[in-house]
Design a protein around this motif. Structure first.
Motif, mmCIF file in Angstrom:
data_model
loop_
_atom_site.group_PDB
_atom_site.id
_atom_site.type_symbol
_atom_site.label_atom_id
_atom_site.label_comp_id
_atom_site.label_asym_id
_atom_site.label_seq_id
_atom_site.Cartn_x
_atom_site.Cartn_y
_atom_site.Cartn_z
ATOM 1 N N ALA A 193 34.376 33.770 37.000
ATOM 2 C CA ALA A 193 35.488 34.251 36.175
ATOM 3 C C ALA A 193 34.950 35.038 34.985
ATOM 4 O O ALA A 193 35.493 36.093 34.610
ATOM 5 C CB ALA A 193 36.346 33.084 35.709
ATOM 6 N N ALA A 194 33.883 34.535 34.369
ATOM 7 C CA ALA A 194 33.258 35.257 33.251
ATOM 8 C C ALA A 194 32.774 36.632 33.694
ATOM 9 O O ALA A 194 32.939 37.632 32.977
ATOM 10 C CB ALA A 194 32.095 34.430 32.688
ATOM 11 N N GLN A 195 32.210 36.692 34.898
ATOM 12 C CA GLN A 195 31.753 37.985 35.422
ATOM 13 C C GLN A 195 32.913 38.953 35.614
ATOM 14 O O GLN A 195 32.801 40.149 35.335
ATOM 15 C CB GLN A 195 31.021 37.781 36.746
ATOM 16 N N MET A 196 34.034 38.435 36.115
ATOM 17 C CA MET A 196 35.198 39.299 36.335
ATOM 18 C C MET A 196 35.745 39.818 35.008
ATOM 19 O O MET A 196 36.119 40.991 34.891
ATOM 20 C CB MET A 196 36.291 38.536 37.091
ATOM 21 N N PHE A 197 35.795 38.952 33.983
ATOM 22 C CA PHE A 197 36.266 39.398 32.673
ATOM 23 C C PHE A 197 35.324 40.464 32.105
ATOM 24 O O PHE A 197 35.771 41.410 31.436
ATOM 25 C CB PHE A 197 36.392 38.219 31.710
ATOM 26 N N ASP A 198 34.017 40.315 32.378
ATOM 27 C CA ASP A 198 33.068 41.344 31.957
ATOM 28 C C ASP A 198 33.385 42.685 32.638
ATOM 29 O O ASP A 198 33.356 43.743 31.994
ATOM 30 C CB ASP A 198 31.636 40.926 32.282
ATOM 31 N N LYS A 199 33.684 42.629 33.931
ATOM 32 C CA LYS A 199 34.008 43.855 34.656
ATOM 33 C C LYS A 199 35.259 44.527 34.101
ATOM 34 O O LYS A 199 35.396 45.746 34.140
ATOM 35 C CB LYS A 199 34.207 43.553 36.150
ATOM 36 N N LEU A 200 36.181 43.697 33.586
ATOM 37 C CA LEU A 200 37.434 44.216 33.033
ATOM 38 C C LEU A 200 37.302 44.536 31.542
ATOM 39 O O LEU A 200 38.298 44.876 30.886
ATOM 40 C CB LEU A 200 38.549 43.189 33.238
ATOM 41 N N HIS A 201 36.076 44.415 31.022
ATOM 42 C CA HIS A 201 35.780 44.707 29.608
ATOM 43 C C HIS A 201 36.598 43.819 28.670
ATOM 44 O O HIS A 201 37.057 44.264 27.613
ATOM 45 C CB HIS A 201 36.027 46.192 29.295
ATOM 46 N N GLN A 202 36.781 42.562 29.079
ATOM 47 C CA GLN A 202 37.486 41.585 28.255
ATOM 48 C C GLN A 202 36.463 40.533 27.812
ATOM 49 O O GLN A 202 36.431 39.402 28.299
ATOM 50 C CB GLN A 202 38.643 40.960 29.027
ATOM 51 N N SER A 203 35.603 40.951 26.886
ATOM 52 C CA SER A 203 34.451 40.144 26.502
ATOM 53 C C SER A 203 34.843 38.827 25.848
ATOM 54 O O SER A 203 34.138 37.821 25.996
ATOM 55 C CB SER A 203 33.540 40.946 25.567
ATOM 56 N N ALA A 204 35.964 38.784 25.121
ATOM 57 C CA ALA A 204 36.369 37.542 24.464
ATOM 58 C C ALA A 204 36.686 36.468 25.498
ATOM 59 O O ALA A 204 36.292 35.299 25.337
ATOM 60 C CB ALA A 204 37.581 37.796 23.567
ATOM 61 N N TYR A 205 37.399 36.854 26.568
ATOM 62 C CA TYR A 205 37.724 35.894 27.622
ATOM 63 C C TYR A 205 36.473 35.504 28.414
ATOM 64 O O TYR A 205 36.329 34.347 28.842
ATOM 65 C CB TYR A 205 38.780 36.465 28.554
ATOM 66 N N ALA A 206 35.579 36.468 28.606
ATOM 67 C CA ALA A 206 34.325 36.165 29.304
ATOM 68 C C ALA A 206 33.536 35.121 28.534
ATOM 69 O O ALA A 206 32.981 34.184 29.113
ATOM 70 C CB ALA A 206 33.509 37.444 29.479
ATOM 71 N N GLU A 207 33.513 35.264 27.205
ATOM 72 C CA GLU A 207 32.796 34.307 26.376
ATOM 73 C C GLU A 207 33.447 32.934 26.419
ATOM 74 O O GLU A 207 32.764 31.899 26.422
ATOM 75 C CB GLU A 207 32.724 34.818 24.935
ATOM 76 N N LYS A 208 34.789 32.881 26.485
ATOM 77 C CA LYS A 208 35.491 31.603 26.599
ATOM 78 C C LYS A 208 35.105 30.888 27.894
ATOM 79 O O LYS A 208 34.934 29.667 27.911
ATOM 80 C CB LYS A 208 36.996 31.825 26.560
ATOM 81 N N MET A 209 34.962 31.643 28.967
ATOM 82 C CA MET A 209 34.565 31.048 30.243
ATOM 83 C C MET A 209 33.146 30.499 30.166
ATOM 84 O O MET A 209 32.864 29.395 30.649
ATOM 85 C CB MET A 209 34.657 32.097 31.362
ATOM 86 N N ARG A 210 32.265 31.227 29.516
ATOM 87 C CA ARG A 210 30.887 30.756 29.408
ATOM 88 C C ARG A 210 30.808 29.506 28.536
ATOM 89 O O ARG A 210 30.047 28.582 28.821
ATOM 90 C CB ARG A 210 30.000 31.875 28.853
ATOM 91 N N ARG A 211 31.613 29.477 27.489
ATOM 92 C CA ARG A 211 31.636 28.292 26.637
ATOM 93 C C ARG A 211 32.192 27.088 27.404
ATOM 94 O O ARG A 211 31.689 25.973 27.282
ATOM 95 C CB ARG A 211 32.482 28.588 25.391
ATOM 96 N N LEU A 212 33.221 27.326 28.206
ATOM 97 C CA LEU A 212 33.796 26.256 29.028
ATOM 98 C C LEU A 212 32.769 25.705 30.001
ATOM 99 O O LEU A 212 32.661 24.492 30.208
ATOM 100 C CB LEU A 212 35.015 26.792 29.787
#
Length: 269
Positions: free
Chosen positions: A232-251
């Motif tokens: 999911a973090a990778q997909m958010f990165d692809k969509l340039h949504q870095s804040a959500y990607a970081e939330k996934m990594r923190r989770l």
């Protein structure tokens, strides 16, 4: 006249061979009406039904025929040779295939065909032979169509279909797999749906219909959930949504600290 006894004998032998009673195995059975029972079970290929036996207080066994779709889940006693076959699959994978195939045939529609199929598929996938994995799984599916979407083999079959680029039937299988009474299979169905959309470069669908479903709905799914959060973090990165990607990594770090997928974060993979 001399040929007649031989013909009759052959006919009798043939009848006897086809009417041999399949071996009963001990199992816990979950039915579509919500009932759960323990007893013995066998599959009747000609009738396409299960025969389930329950021991009565007086010591007799009462049997009842169960349509295939009445059985939601089976937990069958482990075959004696299973441990040996698993070990062989690790040490001499190619040599293990024939034994696993024989076990799958003997336990057709009795859970262990799917367990054996999962090992066979993994053997082929480790050799980067996705087509071989697909073909091997389909041999088992010929005798048990449910194994394609509700078995230990199913997630590996789906993976093989994606890698072999044979995804025509995959959406329907994943939809059915997501309804499995086995939560591990259901979680894998959602995860593989994400992988399918990712392979099609559709990051939004991979998140919505795949990875986020696992992360939110299958919090007991262990490594499957960890993998889904990582992807999911990778997909958010692809969509340039870095804040959500970081939330996934923190989770992932907070709830799956010891996961191999968490270790991939620190390794930068």
């Amino acid at each position: 006249m001399k040929k007649t006894p031989l013909v009759l004998l052959a006919a009798l032998l043939l009848c006897g061979a086809t009417s041999v009673r399949a071996a009963d195995v001990r199992a816990k059975v979950q039915l579509s009406n919500g009932e759960t029972h323990q007893g013995t079970i066998r599959w009747l290929p000609a009738d396409k039904k299960y025969m389930f036996g329950m021991k009565q207080p007086n010591g007799t066994v009462a049997e009842r025929a169960l349509p295939a779709d009445a059985v939601v889940r089976l937990q069958v006693e482990t075959p004696q040779e299973w441990g040996k076959l698993r070990k062989q699959a690790q040490q001499s994978p190619d040599a293990a295939i024939s034994g696993l195939q024989a076990l799958a045939e003997r336990y057709r529609r009795l859970q262990w065909d799917g367990e054996a199929g999962a090992l066979i598929a993994q053997i082929y996938l480790k050799k980067n032979n996705a087509k071989g994995a697909v073909d091997a799984c389909r041999k088992i599916i010929q005798g048990n169509d449910r194994a394609a979407w509700d078995s230990a083999m199913a997630p590996w079959y789906w993976k093989a279909l994606i890698e072999a680029n044979q995804t025509g039937s995959l959406p329907g299988l994943l939809d059915k797999g997501a309804t499995s009474a086995d939560r591990a299979v259901a979680a894998q169905a959602c995860l593989k749906r994400g992988d399918m959309f990712d392979a099609q470069n559709d990051a939004k669908a991979a998140l919505k219909d795949g990875y986020l479903r696992v992360a939110l709905l299958f919090q007991d799914a262990g490594e499957t959930r960890a993998e889904a959060i990582y992807k999911a973090a990778q997909m958010f990165d692809k969509l340039h949504q870095s804040a959500y990607a970081e939330k996934m990594r923190r989770l992932l770090l907070d709830q799956h600290r010891n996961s191999t997928w968490t270790k991939k974060l620190s390794s930068g993979d």
